[in-house]
Design a protein around this motif. Sequence first.
Motif, mmCIF file in Angstrom:
data_model
loop_
_atom_site.group_PDB
_atom_site.id
_atom_site.type_symbol
_atom_site.label_atom_id
_atom_site.label_comp_id
_atom_site.label_asym_id
_atom_site.label_seq_id
_atom_site.Cartn_x
_atom_site.Cartn_y
_atom_site.Cartn_z
ATOM 1 N N MET A 1 13.547 15.273 3.510
ATOM 2 C CA MET A 1 12.926 14.069 3.534
ATOM 3 C C MET A 1 13.821 13.109 2.888
ATOM 4 S SD MET A 1 8.920 15.023 3.757
ATOM 5 C CE MET A 1 8.968 15.735 1.871
ATOM 6 N N ARG A 2 13.409 11.656 3.043
ATOM 7 C CA ARG A 2 14.226 10.715 2.693
ATOM 8 C C ARG A 2 13.432 10.171 1.292
ATOM 9 N NH1 ARG A 2 17.693 7.553 7.164
ATOM 10 N NH2 ARG A 2 18.042 9.366 8.458
ATOM 11 N N VAL A 3 12.118 10.406 1.350
ATOM 12 C CA VAL A 3 11.377 9.647 0.221
ATOM 13 C C VAL A 3 10.220 10.933 -0.269
ATOM 14 C CG1 VAL A 3 9.741 7.976 -0.539
ATOM 15 C CG2 VAL A 3 11.677 7.464 0.942
ATOM 16 N N ALA A 4 10.061 10.896 -1.558
ATOM 17 C CA ALA A 4 8.878 11.605 -2.146
ATOM 18 C C ALA A 4 8.362 10.819 -3.296
ATOM 19 C CB ALA A 4 9.459 13.021 -2.630
ATOM 20 N N GLY A 5 7.201 10.851 -3.326
ATOM 21 C CA GLY A 5 6.588 10.183 -4.589
ATOM 22 C C GLY A 5 5.535 11.074 -5.474
ATOM 23 N N VAL A 6 5.614 11.012 -6.531
ATOM 24 C CA VAL A 6 4.609 11.770 -7.531
ATOM 25 C C VAL A 6 3.621 10.756 -8.367
ATOM 26 C CG1 VAL A 6 4.544 13.408 -9.223
ATOM 27 C CG2 VAL A 6 6.555 13.386 -8.004
ATOM 28 N N PHE A 7 2.537 11.256 -8.104
ATOM 29 C CA PHE A 7 1.399 10.219 -8.557
ATOM 30 C C PHE A 7 0.548 10.937 -9.791
ATOM 31 C CE2 PHE A 7 2.747 8.537 -4.495
ATOM 32 C CZ PHE A 7 2.764 7.190 -4.681
ATOM 33 N N GLY B 1 4.193 9.311 4.183
ATOM 34 C CA GLY B 1 3.751 10.349 5.004
ATOM 35 C C GLY B 1 3.125 11.488 3.990
ATOM 36 N N ARG B 2 2.049 12.187 4.672
ATOM 37 C CA ARG B 2 1.553 13.322 3.918
ATOM 38 C C ARG B 2 2.289 14.203 3.089
ATOM 39 N NH1 ARG B 2 -2.766 15.564 5.588
ATOM 40 N NH2 ARG B 2 -2.453 17.678 5.070
ATOM 41 N N ASP B 3 3.361 14.583 3.659
ATOM 42 C CA ASP B 3 4.412 15.445 3.017
ATOM 43 C C ASP B 3 5.051 14.984 1.815
ATOM 44 O OD1 ASP B 3 3.659 17.370 4.928
ATOM 45 O OD2 ASP B 3 5.407 17.290 6.075
ATOM 46 N N GLN B 4 5.162 13.654 1.820
ATOM 47 C CA GLN B 4 6.182 12.780 0.903
ATOM 48 C C GLN B 4 5.137 12.520 -0.383
ATOM 49 O OE1 GLN B 4 6.981 9.527 3.479
ATOM 50 N NE2 GLN B 4 9.101 10.424 3.387
ATOM 51 N N ILE B 5 3.911 12.865 -0.416
ATOM 52 C CA ILE B 5 2.926 12.596 -1.463
ATOM 53 C C ILE B 5 2.715 13.763 -2.391
ATOM 54 C CG2 ILE B 5 1.006 11.585 -2.484
ATOM 55 C CD1 ILE B 5 0.875 10.013 0.285
ATOM 56 N N TRP B 6 3.102 13.770 -3.726
ATOM 57 C CA TRP B 6 2.724 14.831 -4.742
ATOM 58 C C TRP B 6 1.921 14.229 -5.837
ATOM 59 C CZ3 TRP B 6 4.390 19.858 -3.936
ATOM 60 C CH2 TRP B 6 5.314 20.107 -3.096
ATOM 61 N N PHE B 7 1.109 15.060 -6.463
ATOM 62 C CA PHE B 7 0.120 14.701 -7.417
ATOM 63 C C PHE B 7 0.423 15.709 -8.701
ATOM 64 C CE2 PHE B 7 -2.824 13.718 -3.760
ATOM 65 C CZ PHE B 7 -2.695 12.204 -3.738
ATOM 66 N N CYS B 8 0.272 15.032 -9.917
ATOM 67 C CA CYS B 8 0.588 15.332 -11.034
ATOM 68 C C CYS B 8 -0.648 15.409 -11.978
ATOM 69 C CB CYS B 8 1.945 14.654 -11.650
ATOM 70 S SG CYS B 8 2.447 15.544 -13.087
ATOM 71 N N GLU B 9 -1.173 16.626 -12.270
ATOM 72 C CA GLU B 9 -2.436 16.614 -13.257
ATOM 73 C C GLU B 9 -2.150 17.314 -14.486
ATOM 74 O OE1 GLU B 9 -6.893 16.590 -12.188
ATOM 75 O OE2 GLU B 9 -6.092 18.567 -11.319
#
Length: 428
Positions: A40-46, A359-367
């Motif tokens: 994938m070209r983009v991934a975001g960690v929130f 996209g949903r595959d490009q979103i990650w969460f950090c807790e």
Amino acid sequence: MLLSFRVTNHRSLRDEQQILLTPEGRDDEGLSAPQDAEPMRVAGVFGANASGKSNVVDALRYMRNRVRGVPRRGGEEEPTEGIERWPFCLDPDSPGRPSTYVVDLLDEGERYTYGFTVDDTAVMAEWLFRYTADGREEAVFERDGDALSNEPDGGLFPVSNVIEIESNVLLMEVFSKMQPKLFDSTQMRSLRAVSRWFANGLLIRSRPSGIPRVRFTPMAPPGEETERRLGELLIAADTGIGEVSTEAVSRETKDGGVRESYRWVFRHRGAGHEHVLGIEDQSEGTQALMELGMRAFAVLDRGKTMVVDELDASLHTHLSARLIELFQDPESNPHGAQLVFTSHDAALLGRIRGAEVLGRDQIWFCEKVASGATEIYPLSSFEVADEGTRARKYLAGRYGAVPFVDDDLFAAALAAREDTPHDSSAPN
């Protein structure tokens, strides 16, 4: 290109955590079949403040620096004994446990898995695998302590005969300092590909708090094309800038000579005329966009991977979304460059100007859990019917990774106590 990154026992990342840059439909180990891997070209960690987002970036930087042999300890050379590392320290066992770092890469159609395990004294294990066209995994080399083994064709035997590997040094670090074409074999070509990615294919950007972003004078002109693209980016961002260029500046050196460099010039639109300003006159947001834009152009032009900590720092949501769009759009990203970023900006989870940002595959969460350890998980592990509600559900705590704020304690911490004298030196 990066397909996945796994890390164990680095700062708050106590247990193994993984970020995937492959779409849904993965195999049992989380990756697409080797011959079908599509990064994938983009991934975001929130996530919330202090949840461990920056530690993910730091872990990848640590891996890159060890492979490249970057000096440690504030610029000093690597100590002759031991390995500098930062294990999880909030339980009694983790500081003594080893730390592991693994990347899965795709380079010119070839897929590789490279990783290593270290403790405070030595490299415990190191390995590199490549995948054949039919999906078979082949060992380029496997290291167990000081013992090195590889495939029977002997591709690495010449290396082990002419170099000595210290117990606290990676084989990949030793190789990165050798002549690139000293040996030629399938194994050596695999080593070159992985070493090249860490050296030239991975750009990691983070900004220490309080340090200005772009207070520099270029030693060489960036070129008309770079100036044009940068100007278009700043104009599109509604910064008030009409044109960006550089001009030569001659400076006298200490020995009495003259050195020529270049300074940025920004022409701002005014009431009926134009104002020429320097980089020092630009807002922090403009400087942030300029610095990120220049890095992004270099990455997009060469198909590299750019990792950015706090993408949204000093940037409006629409500007962050525009930078993400540059990587999402095949027209502006014809070489498949990647952007991996961390952010607090929940608006990036939804739609901006009518378009889905991620996209949903490009979103990650950090807790961060009760033990103080960080857990990373994807949005795709939740059932989400409408991307338009992601931001609202995230802020409502449906996906976790948001801070729990005790309103009473927060108010009490900010309230002035009657028995506390006023500090006239405190900032206004």
